[in-house]
Design an enzyme around this catalytic site. Structure first.
Site, mmCIF file in Angstrom:
data_model
loop_
_atom_site.group_PDB
_atom_site.id
_atom_site.type_symbol
_atom_site.label_atom_id
_atom_site.label_comp_id
_atom_site.label_asym_id
_atom_site.label_seq_id
_atom_site.Cartn_x
_atom_site.Cartn_y
_atom_site.Cartn_z
ATOM 1 C CE LYS A 1 -2.098 -1.515 3.560
ATOM 2 N NZ LYS A 1 -1.468 -2.703 3.741
ATOM 3 N NE ARG B 1 -4.338 -2.056 9.725
ATOM 4 C CZ ARG B 1 -3.190 -1.363 9.468
ATOM 5 N NH1 ARG B 1 -3.005 -0.327 9.307
ATOM 6 N NH2 ARG B 1 -2.217 -2.226 9.364
ATOM 7 N NE ARG C 1 7.435 -2.943 6.204
ATOM 8 C CZ ARG C 1 6.049 -3.051 6.271
ATOM 9 N NH1 ARG C 1 5.314 -2.158 5.293
ATOM 10 N NH2 ARG C 1 5.469 -3.100 7.268
ATOM 11 N NE ARG D 1 6.320 -1.322 10.344
ATOM 12 C CZ ARG D 1 4.965 -1.242 9.619
ATOM 13 N NH1 ARG D 1 4.909 -0.485 8.395
ATOM 14 N NH2 ARG D 1 3.881 -1.666 10.156
ATOM 15 N NE ARG E 1 1.965 -6.082 11.091
ATOM 16 C CZ ARG E 1 2.859 -5.680 10.311
ATOM 17 N NH1 ARG E 1 4.168 -6.288 10.520
ATOM 18 N NH2 ARG E 1 2.905 -4.754 9.161
HETATM 19 P P1 ADP Z 1 2.148 -2.161 3.151
HETATM 20 O O1 ADP Z 1 2.041 -0.363 3.152
HETATM 21 O O2 ADP Z 1 1.062 -2.597 2.374
HETATM 22 O O3 ADP Z 1 2.498 -2.324 4.643
HETATM 23 P P2 ADP Z 1 4.582 -1.883 1.927
HETATM 24 O O4 ADP Z 1 4.223 -0.764 0.794
HETATM 25 O O5 ADP Z 1 5.669 -1.221 2.901
HETATM 26 O O6 ADP Z 1 3.506 -2.617 2.123
HETATM 27 O O7 ADP Z 1 5.689 -2.894 1.212
HETATM 28 C C1 ADP Z 1 6.008 -3.885 2.176
HETATM 29 C C2 ADP Z 1 7.438 -4.356 1.573
HETATM 30 O O8 ADP Z 1 7.261 -5.159 0.324
HETATM 31 C C3 ADP Z 1 8.287 -3.279 1.323
HETATM 32 O O9 ADP Z 1 9.609 -3.696 1.690
HETATM 33 C C4 ADP Z 1 8.267 -2.974 -0.201
HETATM 34 O O10 ADP Z 1 9.463 -2.458 -0.526
HETATM 35 C C5 ADP Z 1 7.991 -4.294 -0.824
HETATM 36 N N1 ADP Z 1 6.907 -4.225 -1.954
HETATM 37 C C6 ADP Z 1 5.835 -3.584 -2.026
HETATM 38 N N2 ADP Z 1 5.478 -3.774 -3.423
HETATM 39 C C7 ADP Z 1 6.179 -4.574 -3.627
HETATM 40 C C8 ADP Z 1 5.946 -5.805 -5.009
HETATM 41 N N3 ADP Z 1 4.947 -5.292 -5.899
HETATM 42 N N4 ADP Z 1 7.007 -6.692 -5.422
HETATM 43 C C9 ADP Z 1 7.926 -6.825 -4.338
HETATM 44 N N5 ADP Z 1 8.009 -6.097 -3.306
HETATM 45 C C10 ADP Z 1 7.524 -5.115 -3.022
HETATM 46 P P1 AMP Z 2 0.716 -0.108 9.220
HETATM 47 O O1 AMP Z 2 1.935 1.078 9.414
HETATM 48 O O2 AMP Z 2 -0.512 0.173 8.325
HETATM 49 O O3 AMP Z 2 1.473 -1.552 8.862
HETATM 50 O O4 AMP Z 2 0.331 -0.193 10.798
HETATM 51 C C1 AMP Z 2 1.019 -0.697 11.744
HETATM 52 C C2 AMP Z 2 0.256 -0.898 13.067
HETATM 53 O O5 AMP Z 2 -0.394 0.144 13.391
HETATM 54 C C3 AMP Z 2 -0.789 -2.053 12.821
HETATM 55 O O6 AMP Z 2 -0.344 -3.201 12.977
HETATM 56 C C4 AMP Z 2 -1.645 -1.508 14.163
HETATM 57 O O7 AMP Z 2 -1.107 -2.035 15.323
HETATM 58 C C5 AMP Z 2 -1.537 0.045 14.199
HETATM 59 N N1 AMP Z 2 -2.653 0.659 13.065
HETATM 60 C C6 AMP Z 2 -2.275 1.373 11.964
HETATM 61 N N2 AMP Z 2 -3.465 1.684 11.431
HETATM 62 C C7 AMP Z 2 -4.386 1.218 12.295
HETATM 63 C C8 AMP Z 2 -5.982 1.267 12.162
HETATM 64 N N3 AMP Z 2 -6.479 1.893 11.337
HETATM 65 N N4 AMP Z 2 -6.567 0.639 13.446
HETATM 66 C C9 AMP Z 2 -6.038 0.101 14.315
HETATM 67 N N5 AMP Z 2 -4.718 0.219 14.455
HETATM 68 C C10 AMP Z 2 -3.978 0.631 13.450
#
Ligand code: ADP
Ligand code: AMP
Length: 212
Positions: free
Chosen positions: A14, A87, A126, A159, A170
């Site tokens: 995302k 969420r 990541r 992270r 998660r």
């Molecule tokens: P989210 O915001 O949904 O948690 P991220 O955008 O942080 O996901 O992506 C999670 C990890 O996967 C990051 O390390 C990112 O660089 C990698 N990533 C994201 N999209 C892709 C893809 N299409 N193919 C391979 N790796 C990806």
């Molecule tokens: P994210 O960065 O989106 O992966 O979120 C990291 C963590 O933040 C999640 O696993 C939750 O613990 C918390 N969090 C983020 N957004 C929300 C939400 N909309 N509702 C509840 N918890 C959240």
């Protein structure tokens, strides 16, 4: 005010997809980023959120809804891109109320679909820049040198919730609490599925085509 919601499991990409939409004028709002900022600042909200986030649990609905309320109030002309919010069904209903109260609309919900095993590999590699928020993957989207951010040269970090055990938790919480939102928005014909298991460029292109 109008909004697009990015829905999908943690690690589906995302934040990565958000970058191209920001370049097209969207204001990116990630509740995860907002909460991590509170943790960094050491606020009471951050302290409460950290314990839950480290265990892969959600923070309370009222907390995140309050943050979103503060952000969108008075921003009637903006185009928001919500990432990681809503969420839960309660959050989705509260968001509808907030948006109605300022005569806004949700234009579309982009559903990033990705299998669990792909997600575990993505989150395991990541790395993020604490200063500017840039997101990398050590194999799939590596920084150009070592573990330093291409944008500002700061050291990248992993992270605390990107450990395999927490990732599995998660994913479980996503399936129980967030997946029902697909039906909630499908009832209003807002959902556009995207195959998020493709390469980054392909996912970005698919999203841009949907938004064209
Ligand atoms: P989210 O915001 O949904 O948690 P991220 O955008 O942080 O996901 O992506 C999670 C990890 O996967 C990051 O390390 C990112 O660089 C990698 N990533 C994201 N999209 C892709 C893809 N299409 N193919 C391979 N790796 C990806
Ligand atoms: P994210 O960065 O989106 O992966 O979120 C990291 C963590 O933040 C999640 O696993 C939750 O613990 C918390 N969090 C983020 N957004 C929300 C939400 N909309 N509702 C509840 N918890 C959240």
């Amino acid at each position: 005010m109008n909004a697009v919601v990015l829905l999908g499991p943690p690690g589906a990409g995302k934040g990565t997809v958000a970058e191209v939409l920001v370049a097209r004028g969207f204001r990116h709002v990630s509740t995860g980023d907002l909460l991590r900022e509170q943790i960094r600042l050491g606020t009471p909200l951050g302290v409460e959120a950290q314990a839950l986030m480290d265990q892969g649990q959600f923070v309370p609905d009222d907390t995140v809804v309050g943050m979103i309320r503060d952000l969108i109030t008075g921003e009637n002309g903006s185009r928001f891109l919500f990432d990681g919010f809503p969420r839960t069904l309660v959050q989705a209903e509260k968001l509808d109320e907030l948006i109605d109260s300022i005569q806004g609309t949700i234009d579309s919900v982009l559903l990033l679909e990705c299998p669990d095993e792909v997600i575990v590999r993505r989150l395991g590699g990541r790395r993020t820049c604490a200063k500017c928020g840039a997101v990398y993957h050590m194999a799939f989207n590596p920084p150009s040198a070592g573990e330093y951010c291409d944008v500002d040269g700061c050291g990248l970090s992993q992270r605390p919730d990107d450990k395999e055990e927490t990732i599995r938790e998660r994913l479980k919480v996503y399936k129980e609490q967030t997946a029902p939102l697909v039906e909630y928005y499908e009832a209003r014909n807002l959902v556009h599925p995207v195959d998020a298991s493709m390469r980054i460029e392909e996912v970005r292109q698919a999203v841009l085509q949907l938004m064209a």
